[in-house]
Scaffold this motif. Structure first.
Motif, PDB file in Angstrom:
ATOM      1  N   LEU A  66      -0.779  -1.747 -44.852  1.00 51.43           N
ATOM      2  CA  LEU A  66      -1.311  -0.335 -44.805  1.00 51.43           C
ATOM      3  C   LEU A  66      -2.898  -0.490 -44.701  1.00 51.43           C
ATOM      4  O   LEU A  66      -3.586   0.739 -43.972  1.00 51.43           O
ATOM      5  CB  LEU A  66      -0.959   0.640 -45.795  1.00 51.43           C
ATOM      6  CG  LEU A  66       0.452   1.162 -45.804  1.00 51.43           C
ATOM      7  CD1 LEU A  66       1.033   1.713 -47.245  1.00 51.43           C
ATOM      8  CD2 LEU A  66       0.997   1.667 -44.588  1.00 51.43           C
ATOM      9  N   SER A  67      -3.242  -1.457 -45.340  1.00 50.10           N
ATOM     10  CA  SER A  67      -4.773  -1.597 -45.483  1.00 50.10           C
ATOM     11  C   SER A  67      -5.341  -1.669 -44.250  1.00 50.10           C
ATOM     12  O   SER A  67      -6.782  -1.557 -44.230  1.00 50.10           O
ATOM     13  CB  SER A  67      -5.146  -2.469 -46.465  1.00 50.10           C
ATOM     14  OG  SER A  67      -4.708  -3.893 -45.922  1.00 50.10           O
ATOM     15  N   TRP A  74      -9.674   5.714 -47.524  1.00 47.06           N
ATOM     16  CA  TRP A  74      -9.958   6.879 -47.949  1.00 47.06           C
ATOM     17  C   TRP A  74      -8.758   7.283 -48.923  1.00 47.06           C
ATOM     18  O   TRP A  74      -8.912   7.976 -49.983  1.00 47.06           O
ATOM     19  CB  TRP A  74      -9.911   7.803 -46.844  1.00 47.06           C
ATOM     20  CG  TRP A  74     -11.189   7.660 -46.073  1.00 47.06           C
ATOM     21  CD1 TRP A  74     -11.369   6.967 -45.010  1.00 47.06           C
ATOM     22  CD2 TRP A  74     -12.336   8.423 -46.279  1.00 47.06           C
ATOM     23  NE1 TRP A  74     -12.647   6.999 -44.726  1.00 47.06           N
ATOM     24  CE2 TRP A  74     -13.350   7.865 -45.414  1.00 47.06           C
ATOM     25  CE3 TRP A  74     -12.953   8.949 -47.406  1.00 47.06           C
ATOM     26  CZ2 TRP A  74     -14.564   8.229 -45.637  1.00 47.06           C
ATOM     27  CZ3 TRP A  74     -14.091   9.744 -47.446  1.00 47.06           C
ATOM     28  CH2 TRP A  74     -14.976   9.262 -46.583  1.00 47.06           C
ATOM     29  N   PHE A  75      -7.480   6.980 -48.660  1.00 49.27           N
ATOM     30  CA  PHE A  75      -6.340   7.388 -49.498  1.00 49.27           C
ATOM     31  C   PHE A  75      -6.556   6.752 -50.941  1.00 49.27           C
ATOM     32  O   PHE A  75      -6.741   7.625 -51.835  1.00 49.27           O
ATOM     33  CB  PHE A  75      -4.935   6.865 -48.984  1.00 49.27           C
ATOM     34  CG  PHE A  75      -4.080   6.593 -50.190  1.00 49.27           C
ATOM     35  CD1 PHE A  75      -3.337   7.398 -50.777  1.00 49.27           C
ATOM     36  CD2 PHE A  75      -4.017   5.051 -50.605  1.00 49.27           C
ATOM     37  CE1 PHE A  75      -2.676   7.141 -51.916  1.00 49.27           C
ATOM     38  CE2 PHE A  75      -3.018   4.808 -51.403  1.00 49.27           C
ATOM     39  CZ  PHE A  75      -2.451   5.714 -52.291  1.00 49.27           C
ATOM     40  N   GLY A 121      -5.177  12.971 -50.994  1.00 49.13           N
ATOM     41  CA  GLY A 121      -4.846  11.182 -50.823  1.00 49.13           C
ATOM     42  C   GLY A 121      -3.400  11.008 -50.645  1.00 49.13           C
ATOM     43  O   GLY A 121      -3.070   9.997 -49.456  1.00 49.13           O
ATOM     44  N   MET A 122      -2.156  11.993 -50.791  1.00 49.08           N
ATOM     45  CA  MET A 122      -0.973  11.688 -50.454  1.00 49.08           C
ATOM     46  C   MET A 122      -0.979  11.841 -48.817  1.00 49.08           C
ATOM     47  O   MET A 122      -0.191  11.161 -48.287  1.00 49.08           O
ATOM     48  CB  MET A 122       0.068  12.419 -51.117  1.00 49.08           C
ATOM     49  CG  MET A 122       0.270  11.909 -52.317  1.00 49.08           C
ATOM     50  SD  MET A 122       1.228  10.579 -52.436  1.00 49.08           S
ATOM     51  CE  MET A 122       1.778  10.337 -54.189  1.00 49.08           C
ATOM     52  N   VAL A 123      -1.682  12.838 -48.308  1.00 52.63           N
ATOM     53  CA  VAL A 123      -1.707  13.308 -46.862  1.00 52.63           C
ATOM     54  C   VAL A 123      -2.160  11.861 -46.201  1.00 52.63           C
ATOM     55  O   VAL A 123      -1.610  11.389 -45.129  1.00 52.63           O
ATOM     56  CB  VAL A 123      -2.474  14.368 -46.584  1.00 52.63           C
ATOM     57  CG1 VAL A 123      -2.719  14.527 -45.045  1.00 52.63           C
ATOM     58  CG2 VAL A 123      -1.683  15.667 -47.084  1.00 52.63           C
ATOM     59  N   LEU A 124      -3.493  11.297 -46.738  1.00 52.49           N
ATOM     60  CA  LEU A 124      -3.876  10.174 -45.936  1.00 52.49           C
ATOM     61  C   LEU A 124      -2.953   8.989 -45.998  1.00 52.49           C
ATOM     62  O   LEU A 124      -2.731   8.208 -45.151  1.00 52.49           O
ATOM     63  CB  LEU A 124      -5.316   9.767 -46.720  1.00 52.49           C
ATOM     64  CG  LEU A 124      -6.470  10.819 -46.366  1.00 52.49           C
ATOM     65  CD1 LEU A 124      -7.589  10.643 -47.217  1.00 52.49           C
ATOM     66  CD2 LEU A 124      -6.950  10.727 -45.051  1.00 52.49           C
ATOM     67  N   PHE A 126       0.276   8.939 -45.975  1.00 51.64           N
ATOM     68  CA  PHE A 126       1.537   9.199 -45.092  1.00 51.64           C
ATOM     69  C   PHE A 126       0.720   9.124 -43.611  1.00 51.64           C
ATOM     70  O   PHE A 126       1.593   8.627 -42.578  1.00 51.64           O
ATOM     71  CB  PHE A 126       2.128  10.543 -45.046  1.00 51.64           C
ATOM     72  CG  PHE A 126       3.236  10.534 -46.088  1.00 51.64           C
ATOM     73  CD1 PHE A 126       4.447  10.193 -45.628  1.00 51.64           C
ATOM     74  CD2 PHE A 126       2.994  10.802 -47.452  1.00 51.64           C
ATOM     75  CE1 PHE A 126       5.681  10.270 -46.675  1.00 51.64           C
ATOM     76  CE2 PHE A 126       4.132  10.568 -48.320  1.00 51.64           C
ATOM     77  CZ  PHE A 126       5.147  10.468 -47.919  1.00 51.64           C
ATOM     78  N   LEU A 127      -0.553   9.314 -43.195  1.00 50.09           N
ATOM     79  CA  LEU A 127      -1.085   9.200 -41.989  1.00 50.09           C
ATOM     80  C   LEU A 127      -1.181   7.869 -41.845  1.00 50.09           C
ATOM     81  O   LEU A 127      -0.879   7.028 -40.596  1.00 50.09           O
ATOM     82  CB  LEU A 127      -2.365   9.900 -42.004  1.00 50.09           C
ATOM     83  CG  LEU A 127      -2.530  11.342 -42.011  1.00 50.09           C
ATOM     84  CD1 LEU A 127      -3.773  12.023 -42.000  1.00 50.09           C
ATOM     85  CD2 LEU A 127      -1.600  11.856 -40.731  1.00 50.09           C
TER      86      LEU A 127
END
Length: 154
Positions: A66-67, A74-75, A121-124, A126-127
């Motif tokens: 993910l990184s 940002w997350f 943060g959770m939205v980021l 999942f994106l």
């Protein structure tokens, strides 16, 4: 990946320590057993949102890298700011309750901001996860990015 590991470990220590603080602080101040205080919520927030969620994200990072997404950084920082801010307000509010002092609306407002940051943060996350799922499969299996892109076009 190490940063996620250390952050999860730090939250585990903070979560256990906040549970110890909750138990001892209420005893020390003769707070009635079973009466509600937000100190117990700080313990569960730190362990669940900090320790357990970051361990899950560590596994997702290992599997999907993910990184690679700019959104992941940002997350990480926004989410952690939210967890720390929320937990700090729970401890502050809970301590005031045990001491028999009024909390006021400011604490609730700041805690609300912490919850907003956790949500953002959770939205980021999942994106970033969605982007990782759209990458060619070979990219998540350790193949160099250029090779993975060629396989995806193949």
């Amino acid at each position: 990946m190490r940063t996620l590991y250390y952050a999860a470990f730090g939250y585990m220590i903070l979560g256990v320590a906040s549970g110890l603080f909750y138990r001892e602080f209420t005893k020390l101040n003769d707070f009635p057993e079973g009466q509600f205080t937000q100190l117990g919520l700080a313990h569960t927030h730190l362990l669940t949102l900090g320790f357990i969620i970051l361990l899950i994200v560590l596994v997702l990072e290992k599997v999907f890298t993910l990184s690679q997404s700019k959104l992941f950084g940002w997350f990480f920082w926004i989410y952690n700011a939210g967890v720390v801010l929320t937990s700090a307000m729970l401890i502050w509010h809970g301590s005031l309750t045990v001491l028999g002092q009024p909390a006021g609306g400011m604490i609730a407002g700041i805690a609300g901001m912490g919850h907003i940051l956790v949500t953002a943060g959770m939205v980021l996350l999942f994106l970033a996860l969605g982007r990782a799922l759209r990458r060619p499969q070979a990219a998540s299996e350790g193949m160099p990015a250029a090779e993975a892109a060629a396989v995806g076009r193949g």
